[in-house]
Design an enzyme around this catalytic site. Structure first.
Site, short mmCIF file in Angstrom:
data_model
loop_
_atom_site.label_atom_id
_atom_site.label_comp_id
_atom_site.label_asym_id
_atom_site.label_seq_id
_atom_site.Cartn_x
_atom_site.Cartn_y
_atom_site.Cartn_z
N LYS A 13 0.83 -1.22 0.00
CA LYS A 13 0.00 0.00 0.00
C LYS A 13 0.86 1.26 0.00
O LYS A 13 0.63 2.17 -0.79
CB LYS A 13 -0.90 -0.01 1.25
CG LYS A 13 -1.53 1.33 1.56
CD LYS A 13 -2.33 1.33 2.85
CE LYS A 13 -1.55 1.55 4.11
NZ LYS A 13 -1.31 2.93 4.52
N ASN A 14 1.86 1.30 0.89
CA ASN A 14 2.62 2.54 1.05
C ASN A 14 3.65 2.78 -0.06
O ASN A 14 4.29 3.83 -0.09
CB ASN A 14 3.29 2.59 2.43
CG ASN A 14 2.27 2.85 3.53
OD1 ASN A 14 1.11 3.17 3.24
ND2 ASN A 14 2.68 2.69 4.78
N CYS A 35 -4.45 12.83 13.62
CA CYS A 35 -5.21 11.60 13.43
C CYS A 35 -5.02 10.72 14.65
O CYS A 35 -4.38 11.13 15.62
CB CYS A 35 -4.83 10.89 12.14
SG CYS A 35 -3.27 10.03 12.23
N ARG A 67 0.94 14.58 13.54
CA ARG A 67 1.41 14.37 12.17
C ARG A 67 1.41 15.65 11.32
O ARG A 67 0.68 15.76 10.33
CB ARG A 67 0.59 13.27 11.50
CG ARG A 67 0.65 11.97 12.27
CD ARG A 67 -0.06 10.84 11.59
NE ARG A 67 0.64 10.35 10.42
CZ ARG A 67 0.18 9.39 9.63
NH1 ARG A 67 -0.98 8.81 9.89
NH2 ARG A 67 0.87 8.98 8.58
N ASP A 96 4.94 0.73 12.15
CA ASP A 96 3.76 0.05 11.58
C ASP A 96 3.65 -1.41 12.01
O ASP A 96 2.68 -2.09 11.66
CB ASP A 96 3.78 0.15 10.04
CG ASP A 96 3.49 1.55 9.57
OD1 ASP A 96 3.05 2.38 10.38
OD2 ASP A 96 3.71 1.83 8.36
N ARG A 115 -8.47 -0.51 4.94
CA ARG A 115 -7.63 0.52 4.30
C ARG A 115 -6.31 -0.07 3.82
O ARG A 115 -5.72 0.44 2.87
CB ARG A 115 -7.34 1.66 5.28
CG ARG A 115 -8.56 2.45 5.64
CD ARG A 115 -8.19 3.59 6.52
NE ARG A 115 -7.26 4.48 5.81
CZ ARG A 115 -6.80 5.62 6.28
NH1 ARG A 115 -7.18 6.02 7.47
NH2 ARG A 115 -5.98 6.35 5.58
N1 EPU Z 1 6.94 14.88 10.83
C1 EPU Z 1 7.06 16.22 11.13
N2 EPU Z 1 6.86 17.12 10.11
C2 EPU Z 1 6.58 16.74 8.84
C3 EPU Z 1 6.46 15.36 8.55
C4 EPU Z 1 6.65 14.45 9.57
O1 EPU Z 1 7.32 16.60 12.25
O2 EPU Z 1 6.41 17.61 7.98
C5 EPU Z 1 7.14 13.89 11.90
C6 EPU Z 1 5.86 13.09 12.21
O3 EPU Z 1 5.01 13.76 13.09
C7 EPU Z 1 6.44 11.82 12.79
C8 EPU Z 1 7.74 11.63 12.00
O4 EPU Z 1 8.02 12.90 11.44
O5 EPU Z 1 6.74 12.00 14.15
C9 EPU Z 1 7.68 10.62 10.90
O6 EPU Z 1 6.49 10.77 10.13
P1 EPU Z 1 6.45 10.49 8.57
O7 EPU Z 1 6.27 11.79 7.86
O8 EPU Z 1 7.63 9.65 8.19
O9 EPU Z 1 5.12 9.63 8.41
P2 EPU Z 1 4.17 9.67 7.16
O10 EPU Z 1 4.97 9.89 5.96
O11 EPU Z 1 3.01 10.54 7.44
C10 EPU Z 1 4.38 7.12 6.57
C11 EPU Z 1 3.45 5.96 6.37
C12 EPU Z 1 2.89 5.53 7.73
C13 EPU Z 1 4.06 5.15 8.62
C14 EPU Z 1 5.06 6.31 8.73
C15 EPU Z 1 6.31 5.98 9.52
C16 EPU Z 1 2.56 6.26 4.14
C17 EPU Z 1 1.41 6.62 3.29
N3 EPU Z 1 2.37 6.35 5.46
O12 EPU Z 1 3.61 8.16 7.15
O13 EPU Z 1 2.07 4.40 7.50
O14 EPU Z 1 3.60 4.82 9.91
O15 EPU Z 1 5.47 6.73 7.41
O16 EPU Z 1 6.98 4.91 8.96
O17 EPU Z 1 3.62 5.86 3.65
C18 EPU Z 1 0.33 2.90 7.96
O18 EPU Z 1 0.54 2.34 6.87
O19 EPU Z 1 -0.43 2.37 8.83
C19 EPU Z 1 0.96 4.16 8.27
C20 EPU Z 1 0.50 4.99 9.22
#
Ligand code: EPU
Length: 417
Positions: free
Chosen positions: A22-23, A116, A121, A303, A395
């Site tokens: 998915k990701n 969320c 996030r 995850d 999802r």
């Molecule tokens: N963060 C910030 N600022 C930003 C972006 C992120 O402070 O602008 C922080 C977040 O709050 C968090 C950390 O950085 O503490 C890492 O978050 P990240 O941005 O890496 O998460 P994401 O990209 O929103 C993806 C996956 C998630 C997975 C996380 C961590 C996708 C679509 N989603 O989320 O997947 O948990 O990386 O590996 O790729 C899931 O599949 O169940 C899921 C939640």
């Protein structure tokens, strides 16, 4: 709303074929916005988030056809560059259209995602990095408005490293003028998959899979045919299903090299694991306690934290989880407690005291991975477990009840009337 009902206690035996990730699919679908030429994507998982992304792309002018995991996609013209609140609140990953829209269309209007179930996030790093590349960004009434005459290469430092942030910027930079360097880039395998896809489309990306990615902008991208990587979190979830039921499963069409930390953890927790090029065989043994800390790849994935917690509830001692990625990703603990688990939460720590058995109960799924931990607990609990709000599960897990019942689980979906 549908429910999943499980009668626990059967060790699972057999083979499960792993679906596409998915990701990895979500950013690759968003990346199809970058060129007017046609694409063919294979191994696309049939899960709700992918359907949501396809609907969003259709609303932007995409023509999408296909079935059984193979889709042809073409976006000859971007007819709308807006991702309204209705989409973004359904799926935060809608933010992934921001980079590609700006790069090709020079304009994007995307609803700002809120918090969320697993944390606040923020997406401040996506926005700051795009501004550094020359985008003009304002946020008004909950909408991000971004425009640019032409994105320009920049050196961007992410702190913390962010998965979708790295993906958004990597996509944006493919069509920028000059070279972009992403420092402290996320190194998750899905980033590498996206880079491979983009390079097949004619992008010039070097270093994906390391903490520094260099993207030399090109004037235009072409279409491509691409097969999505297997889902490492689905693989890990079924590994825990074998471990928790003391069964034996062979997981096929997966990539063991993407799960080194999870495999080592489950071995330390008592499972016997062998791997081949594209398969993992896991036999559950007496469950030993273990401490894990979630960290960016290649460390233990957040995850897989909820699934690991389900396993720890039945270990022979005391385990500890330190969650360092998301501040409130322990919603499953309260539901697991309703099934007899002994879990104590303090800030971002969870202490799990193993118990002899769990008992089936009515439980509520709160997010995707939390739901899968409840399924895992239900597979081994005495009596019946009824999980509500399974739309969270849908999802990200393709036909989970079919896959599990084929290897012996007593699990069924009760459709809402
Ligand atoms: N963060 C910030 N600022 C930003 C972006 C992120 O402070 O602008 C922080 C977040 O709050 C968090 C950390 O950085 O503490 C890492 O978050 P990240 O941005 O890496 O998460 P994401 O990209 O929103 C993806 C996956 C998630 C997975 C996380 C961590 C996708 C679509 N989603 O989320 O997947 O948990 O990386 O590996 O790729 C899931 O599949 O169940 C899921 C939640």
């Amino acid at each position: 709303m549908d429910k999943i009902v499980i009668s626990g206690g059967t060790p699972l035996h057999g083979e499960i074929k792993i679906s596409g990730a998915k990701n990895a699919t979500l950013p690759i679908l968003a990346a199809t916005l970058l060129s007017p030429e046609p694409y063919t994507l294979s191994n696309v998982p049939n899960v709700a988030d992918i359907a949501t992304m396809q609907k969003l792309l259709r609303a932007m002018g995409a023509q999408i056809q296909g079935q059984d995991g193979i889709y042809s996609i073409g976006i000859p013209q971007i007819t709308s560059c807006e991702a309204p609140y209705e989409w973004v609140k359904t799926m935060r990953a809608s933010i992934l259209v921001l980079g590609p829209l700006l790069a090709r269309h020079k304009e994007a209007h995307v609803s700002l995602p809120g918090g969320c179930a697993i944390g606040t996030r923020p997406i401040n790093l996506h926005l700051a990095a795009l501004s550094q590349m020359g985008a003009e960004i304002t946020v008004e009434h909950g909408m991000i408005h971004a425009t640019t005459k032409q994105l320009k290469g920049a050196t961007i430092f992410f702190e913390p490293s962010t998965v979708t942030g790295t993906e958004n910027l990597m996509m944006a930079a493919t069509l920028a003028e000059g070279t972009t360097i992403l420092k402290n880039a996320a190194q998750e395998p899905e980033i590498t998959d996206l880079a491979q896809f983009l390079n097949q489309c004619g992008a010039n990306i070097v270093g994906a899979g390391t903490d520094q990615i260099t993207i030399h902008g090109v004037p235009a991208l072409s279409g491509a045919s691409y097969t999505i990587m297997p889902d490492r979190i689905e693989t890990g979830t079924f590994m825990v299903a074998a471990a928790i039921t003391q069964g034996e499963l062979t997981l096929s069409d997966c990539r063991p090299e993407n799960l080194t930390c999870v495999i080592n953890t489950l071995k330390k927790m008592g499972s016997d694991i062998t791997t081949g090029k594209k398969w993992i065989r896991i036999k559950g043994g007496p469950i030993r306690p273990f401490d894990i800390t979630t960290l960016p790849y290649p460390e233990f994935p957040t995850d897989m934290q909820a699934q690991a917690m389900a396993l720890m509830t039945l270990s022979s001692g005391l385990s500890k989880i330190t969650e360092t990625i998301f501040e409130s990703r322990f919603n499953h603990a309260a539901e697991l407690r309703r099934m007899g688990a002994q879990i104590y939460i303090e800030h971002n720590y969870a202490i799990v005291q193993g118990v002899k058995s769990l008992s089936g109960a009515k439980v509520l799924a709160s997010d995707l991975r939390a739901s899968s931990s409840l399924v895992l607990a239900g597979l081994v609990a005495n009596g019946e477990t009824e999980i509500s709000r399974v739309y969270h599960l849908d999802r990200g897990y393709e036909k989970i009840e079919e896959k599990l019942s084929r290897v012996g689980a007593n699990i069924k979906r009760v459709k809402a009337v």
